[in-house]
Design a protein around this motif. Structure first.
Motif, PDB file in Angstrom:
ATOM      1  N   MET A   1       0.958  -0.999  -0.452  1.00  0.00           N
ATOM      2  CA  MET A   1       0.265   0.273   0.014  1.00  0.00           C
ATOM      3  C   MET A   1       0.839   1.308  -0.547  1.00  0.00           C
ATOM      4  SD  MET A   1      -3.496  -0.674  -0.291  1.00  0.00           S
ATOM      5  CE  MET A   1      -3.658   0.848  -0.392  1.00  0.00           C
ATOM      6  N   VAL A   2       1.953   1.665   0.821  1.00  0.00           N
ATOM      7  CA  VAL A   2       2.869   2.840   1.013  1.00  0.00           C
ATOM      8  C   VAL A   2       3.615   2.761  -0.513  1.00  0.00           C
ATOM      9  CG1 VAL A   2       5.031   2.963   1.498  1.00  0.00           C
ATOM     10  CG2 VAL A   2       3.547   2.381   3.019  1.00  0.00           C
ATOM     11  N   ASP A   3       4.070   1.377  -1.258  1.00  0.00           N
ATOM     12  CA  ASP A   3       4.848   1.728  -2.708  1.00  0.00           C
ATOM     13  C   ASP A   3       3.385   1.813  -3.243  1.00  0.00           C
ATOM     14  OD1 ASP A   3       7.020   1.478  -4.835  1.00  0.00           O
ATOM     15  OD2 ASP A   3       5.692  -0.308  -4.785  1.00  0.00           O
ATOM     16  N   LEU A   4       2.758   1.588  -3.438  1.00  0.00           N
ATOM     17  CA  LEU A   4       0.864   1.385  -4.221  1.00  0.00           C
ATOM     18  C   LEU A   4       0.700   2.874  -4.169  1.00  0.00           C
ATOM     19  CD1 LEU A   4      -0.465   0.433  -6.541  1.00  0.00           C
ATOM     20  CD2 LEU A   4      -2.340  -0.143  -4.608  1.00  0.00           C
ATOM     21  N   ALA A   5       0.533   4.103  -3.268  1.00  0.00           N
ATOM     22  CA  ALA A   5      -0.015   5.351  -2.581  1.00  0.00           C
ATOM     23  C   ALA A   5       0.839   6.294  -2.893  1.00  0.00           C
ATOM     24  CB  ALA A   5      -1.085   5.542  -1.692  1.00  0.00           C
ATOM     25  N   GLY A   6       2.403   6.005  -2.845  1.00  0.00           N
ATOM     26  CA  GLY A   6       2.853   6.794  -2.034  1.00  0.00           C
ATOM     27  C   GLY A   6       2.969   7.098  -0.706  1.00  0.00           C
ATOM     28  N   PRO A   7       4.074   8.320  -0.616  1.00  0.00           N
ATOM     29  CA  PRO A   7       3.446   9.563   1.020  1.00  0.00           C
ATOM     30  C   PRO A   7       2.725  10.135   0.740  1.00  0.00           C
ATOM     31  CG  PRO A   7       6.086   9.378  -0.017  1.00  0.00           C
ATOM     32  CD  PRO A   7       5.791   8.711  -0.806  1.00  0.00           C
ATOM     33  N   GLY A   8       1.501   9.240   1.809  1.00  0.00           N
ATOM     34  CA  GLY A   8       0.909  10.324   2.045  1.00  0.00           C
ATOM     35  C   GLY A   8      -0.939  10.843   0.970  1.00  0.00           C
ATOM     36  N   TRP A   9      -0.826   9.233   0.245  1.00  0.00           N
ATOM     37  CA  TRP A   9      -1.432   8.622  -0.749  1.00  0.00           C
ATOM     38  C   TRP A   9      -1.604   9.825  -1.770  1.00  0.00           C
ATOM     39  CZ3 TRP A   9      -4.780   4.513  -0.519  1.00  0.00           C
ATOM     40  CH2 TRP A   9      -5.167   4.046   0.291  1.00  0.00           C
ATOM     41  N   SER A  10      -0.038  10.735  -2.016  1.00  0.00           N
ATOM     42  CA  SER A  10      -0.048  11.900  -3.059  1.00  0.00           C
ATOM     43  C   SER A  10       0.077  11.266  -4.745  1.00  0.00           C
ATOM     44  CB  SER A  10       1.042  12.417  -2.654  1.00  0.00           C
ATOM     45  OG  SER A  10       2.165  12.388  -2.717  1.00  0.00           O
ATOM     46  N   THR A  11       0.617  10.196  -4.829  1.00  0.00           N
ATOM     47  CA  THR A  11       2.007   9.457  -5.933  1.00  0.00           C
ATOM     48  C   THR A  11       0.343   8.414  -6.727  1.00  0.00           C
ATOM     49  OG1 THR A  11       3.491   8.422  -4.939  1.00  0.00           O
ATOM     50  CG2 THR A  11       3.512  10.330  -5.948  1.00  0.00           C
ATOM     51  N   LEU A  12      -0.858   8.388  -5.944  1.00  0.00           N
ATOM     52  CA  LEU A  12      -1.365   6.986  -7.222  1.00  0.00           C
ATOM     53  C   LEU A  12      -1.767   6.672  -7.847  1.00  0.00           C
ATOM     54  CD1 LEU A  12      -3.397   4.822  -5.761  1.00  0.00           C
ATOM     55  CD2 LEU A  12      -5.124   6.101  -5.348  1.00  0.00           C
ATOM     56  N   ASP A  13      -1.243   5.907  -8.183  1.00  0.00           N
ATOM     57  CA  ASP A  13      -1.165   5.403 -10.278  1.00  0.00           C
ATOM     58  C   ASP A  13      -2.319   4.128 -10.709  1.00  0.00           C
ATOM     59  OD1 ASP A  13      -0.849   4.825 -12.213  1.00  0.00           O
ATOM     60  OD2 ASP A  13       1.219   4.251 -12.008  1.00  0.00           O
ATOM     61  N   LEU A  14      -3.145   4.415 -11.188  1.00  0.00           N
ATOM     62  CA  LEU A  14      -4.693   3.833 -11.462  1.00  0.00           C
ATOM     63  C   LEU A  14      -4.436   2.758 -11.741  1.00  0.00           C
ATOM     64  CD1 LEU A  14      -7.483   5.930 -11.328  1.00  0.00           C
ATOM     65  CD2 LEU A  14      -7.188   4.749  -9.060  1.00  0.00           C
ATOM     66  N   THR A  15      -3.419   2.608 -13.069  1.00  0.00           N
ATOM     67  CA  THR A  15      -2.915   1.756 -14.023  1.00  0.00           C
ATOM     68  C   THR A  15      -2.787   0.379 -12.915  1.00  0.00           C
ATOM     69  OG1 THR A  15      -0.878   2.687 -14.773  1.00  0.00           O
ATOM     70  CG2 THR A  15      -2.610   2.944 -15.690  1.00  0.00           C
ATOM     71  N   VAL A  16      -1.968   0.767 -12.055  1.00  0.00           N
ATOM     72  CA  VAL A  16      -0.808  -0.344 -10.623  1.00  0.00           C
ATOM     73  C   VAL A  16      -1.940  -1.097  -9.878  1.00  0.00           C
ATOM     74  CG1 VAL A  16       0.493  -0.321  -8.778  1.00  0.00           C
ATOM     75  CG2 VAL A  16       1.439   1.474 -10.866  1.00  0.00           C
ATOM     76  N   VAL A  17      -2.911   0.074  -9.379  1.00  0.00           N
ATOM     77  CA  VAL A  17      -4.508  -0.448  -8.963  1.00  0.00           C
ATOM     78  C   VAL A  17      -4.417  -1.581 -10.031  1.00  0.00           C
ATOM     79  CG1 VAL A  17      -6.735   0.543  -7.741  1.00  0.00           C
ATOM     80  CG2 VAL A  17      -4.042   1.806  -7.553  1.00  0.00           C
ATOM     81  N   GLY A  18      -5.153  -1.558 -10.947  1.00  0.00           N
ATOM     82  CA  GLY A  18      -5.656  -2.311 -11.717  1.00  0.00           C
ATOM     83  C   GLY A  18      -4.773  -3.457 -11.937  1.00  0.00           C
ATOM     84  N   GLY A  19      -3.899  -3.319 -11.785  1.00  0.00           N
ATOM     85  CA  GLY A  19      -3.273  -4.466 -12.150  1.00  0.00           C
ATOM     86  C   GLY A  19      -2.874  -4.960 -10.707  1.00  0.00           C
ATOM     87  N   VAL A  20      -2.889  -4.473  -9.427  1.00  0.00           N
ATOM     88  CA  VAL A  20      -3.002  -4.950  -8.216  1.00  0.00           C
ATOM     89  C   VAL A  20      -4.104  -6.030  -7.892  1.00  0.00           C
ATOM     90  CG1 VAL A  20      -3.320  -5.305  -5.654  1.00  0.00           C
ATOM     91  CG2 VAL A  20      -1.655  -3.748  -7.105  1.00  0.00           C
ATOM     92  N   ALA A  21      -5.793  -5.026  -8.543  1.00  0.00           N
ATOM     93  CA  ALA A  21      -6.333  -6.430  -8.641  1.00  0.00           C
ATOM     94  C   ALA A  21      -6.938  -7.236  -9.654  1.00  0.00           C
ATOM     95  CB  ALA A  21      -7.912  -5.013  -9.025  1.00  0.00           C
ATOM     96  N   ALA A  22      -6.242  -6.720 -10.210  1.00  0.00           N
ATOM     97  CA  ALA A  22      -6.280  -8.697 -11.348  1.00  0.00           C
ATOM     98  C   ALA A  22      -5.490  -9.498 -11.366  1.00  0.00           C
ATOM     99  CB  ALA A  22      -5.642  -7.783 -12.912  1.00  0.00           C
ATOM    100  N   GLY A  23      -4.307  -9.162 -10.509  1.00  0.00           N
ATOM    101  CA  GLY A  23      -3.712 -10.322  -9.745  1.00  0.00           C
ATOM    102  C   GLY A  23      -4.306 -10.813  -8.236  1.00  0.00           C
TER     103      GLY A  23
END
Length: 104
Positions: free
Chosen positions: A54-76
């Motif tokens: 979650m920290v790597d996905l969202a970044g510090p303070g949830w400031s760099t959330l990349d929805l393409t990576v969220v989609g990849g994690v969801a697919a996994g």
């Protein structure tokens, strides 16, 4: 949080895990751990891994959330819930992320 801090945290958690595994047999000897302690220890590693993801996905303070990576994690996660083998899960998540980035 920079990369050095993340790797230092990973190393500290790994060292603590090794220390717990080494001290346990020395303290308890041949005795079994209580069921509650075993269940807590079994869930510690997945909880820490989820936190790191979650920290790597969202970044510090949830400031760099990349929805393409969220989609990849969801697919996994979906593939894993369908009992797919781990290599299939990893390739599927990578392909899903690549397709989402390509479609952007």
């Amino acid at each position: 949080m920079n990369t050095t801090h993340v790797w230092a945290a990973v190393a500290a958690v790994a060292l603590l895990g090794f220390a717990f595994k080494a001290v346990g047999p020395a303290v308890f000897g041949e005795r079994e751990l209580p069921p509650r302690a075993r269940s807590v220890m079994a869930l510690m590693a997945p909880a820490l891994l989820a936190g790191f993801v979650m920290v790597d996905l969202a970044g510090p303070g949830w400031s760099t959330l990349d929805l393409t990576v969220v989609g990849g994690v969801a697919a996994g996660v979906g593939l894993r819930l369908c009992k797919a083998p781990f290599p299939v899960v990893m390739v599927g998540a990578a392909v899903a992320t690549a397709l989402l980035r390509w479609a952007q």
